[in-house]
Enzyme design. Structure first.
Site, PDB file in Angstrom:
ATOM      1  N   GLY A  27       0.771  -1.237   0.000  1.00 15.15           N
ATOM      2  CA  GLY A  27       0.000   0.000   0.000  1.00 15.15           C
ATOM      3  C   GLY A  27       0.803   1.289   0.000  1.00 15.15           C
ATOM      4  NE  ARG A  30     -11.377 -12.480 -13.488  1.00  6.72           N
ATOM      5  CZ  ARG A  30     -10.235 -12.690 -12.831  1.00  6.72           C
ATOM      6  NH1 ARG A  30      -9.814 -11.824 -11.951  1.00  6.72           N
ATOM      7  NH2 ARG A  30      -9.521 -13.762 -13.070  1.00  6.72           N
ATOM      8  CB  VAL A  54      -7.545  -9.617 -14.434  1.00 10.27           C
ATOM      9  CG1 VAL A  54      -8.233  -9.150 -15.692  1.00 10.27           C
ATOM     10  CG2 VAL A  54      -6.061  -9.883 -14.681  1.00 10.27           C
ATOM     11  CG  HIS A  66       3.076  -2.246 -14.971  1.00  8.61           C
ATOM     12  ND1 HIS A  66       2.682  -3.453 -14.431  1.00  8.61           N
ATOM     13  CD2 HIS A  66       4.152  -2.506 -15.747  1.00  8.61           C
ATOM     14  CE1 HIS A  66       3.483  -4.405 -14.884  1.00  8.61           C
ATOM     15  NE2 HIS A  66       4.388  -3.855 -15.679  1.00  8.61           N
ATOM     16  CD  GLU A  73     -12.222  -4.150 -22.395  1.00  9.43           C
ATOM     17  OE1 GLU A  73     -11.624  -3.059 -22.497  1.00  9.43           O
ATOM     18  OE2 GLU A  73     -13.431  -4.250 -22.119  1.00  9.43           O
TER      19      GLU A  73
HETATM   20  C1  GRF Z   1       4.024  -1.158  -7.264  1.00 17.95           C
HETATM   21  O1  GRF Z   1       5.310  -1.387  -7.754  1.00 17.95           O
HETATM   22  C2  GRF Z   1       3.057  -0.941  -8.395  1.00 17.95           C
HETATM   23  O2  GRF Z   1       3.633  -0.326  -9.510  1.00 17.95           O
HETATM   24  C3  GRF Z   1       2.650  -2.348  -8.740  1.00 17.95           C
HETATM   25  O3  GRF Z   1       2.606  -3.034  -7.516  1.00 17.95           O
HETATM   26  C4  GRF Z   1       3.450  -2.385  -6.572  1.00 17.95           C
HETATM   27  C5  GRF Z   1       2.574  -2.030  -5.419  1.00 17.95           C
HETATM   28  O4  GRF Z   1       3.293  -1.491  -4.351  1.00 17.95           O
HETATM   29  N1  GRF Z   1       1.406  -2.373  -9.459  1.00 17.95           N
HETATM   30  P1  GRF Z   1       2.503  -0.774  -3.170  1.00 17.95           P
HETATM   31  O5  GRF Z   1       1.504  -1.810  -2.630  1.00 17.95           O
HETATM   32  O6  GRF Z   1       1.836   0.430  -3.719  1.00 17.95           O
HETATM   33  O7  GRF Z   1       3.556  -0.454  -2.145  1.00 17.95           O
END
Ligand code: GRF
Length: 197
Positions: free
Chosen positions: A14, A67, A94, A111, A144
């Site tokens: 988080g 899901r 997803v 990401h 998607e």
């Molecule tokens: C981050 O590197 C984010 O880019 C990826 O997952 C990781 C999450 O880290 N999607 P955090 O839980 O926000 O510390």
């Protein structure tokens, strides 16, 4: 004008959630607040960090359900808090089409690579294994496809010869924490403009 309400989905640490929450609290994301943090993992470390900040948290576990059914419950929780923008922050699932349709154009993800390079899991390891000399992070709209939605912004970092997954991840993460709040501000500004017109 009513403050824009952000809902954040997490599965773990988080730290991006914290960056968004603190940016909203301190006015670096203007006229916005984090209305709710939803986790699919009851032991996600981010839940405690949200609570410390006085943010409402909800745990919605998959519990072997389809899901769609799981997502329906999440969407209901977001709607109950009148969420305007959904931010995925280390959320490891997803989304179903139903979820995407409920918040079409209003779901963001961060990401840890310069997409379209290295989608999916272990993006930092993928970057090291490919021997790229720079990588970074991307904030994009969620659709998607896996990490394939329209890119909003990216930030690059160098890859050093002696990097491990840990050192590279830390360098990228520092940029994530700056980029995500900036992009959320921009997107909320645009949402406000389009709801005025
Ligand atoms: C981050 O590197 C984010 O880019 C990826 O997952 C990781 C999450 O880290 N999607 P955090 O839980 O926000 O510390």
């Amino acid at each position: 004008m009513r403050r824009k309400r952000i809902g954040i989905l997490i599965s773990g640490r988080g730290s991006n959630m914290v960056a968004l929450a603190d940016s909203a609290r301190d006015g670096r994301i203007p006229n916005a607040e984090v209305a709710v943090v939803v986790s699919d993992q009851p032991d996600a470390a981010g839940l405690g960090k949200a609570k410390e900040r006085g943010i409402e948290t909800v745990v919605i576990e998959r519990r072997g359900r389809k899901r769609e059914e799981h997502d329906r419950e999440i969407v209901a929780a977001l709607r109950a808090k009148s969420v305007d923008l959904v931010c995925l922050a280390g959320y490891m699932r997803v989304l179903s089409l139903e979820f995407l349709d409920a918040y079409r154009g209003r779901i963001l993800n961060i990401h840890p690579s310069l997409l379209p390079a290295f989608p999916g899991l272990d993006a930092q390891r993928q970057a090291l294994e490919h021997g790229v000399k720079s990588t970074g992070c991307t904030v994009h709209f969620v659709d998607e496809t896996l990490d394939g939605g329209p890119i909003i912004a990216q930030r690059a970092v160098p890859v050093c010869d002696d990097d491990s997954v840990e050192t590279l991840s830390a360098r990228i993460l520092a940029e994530e924490h700056k980029l995500y709040p900036e992009v959320v501000s921009l997107v909320l500004e645009n949402l406000a403009k389009s709801s005025e017109s």
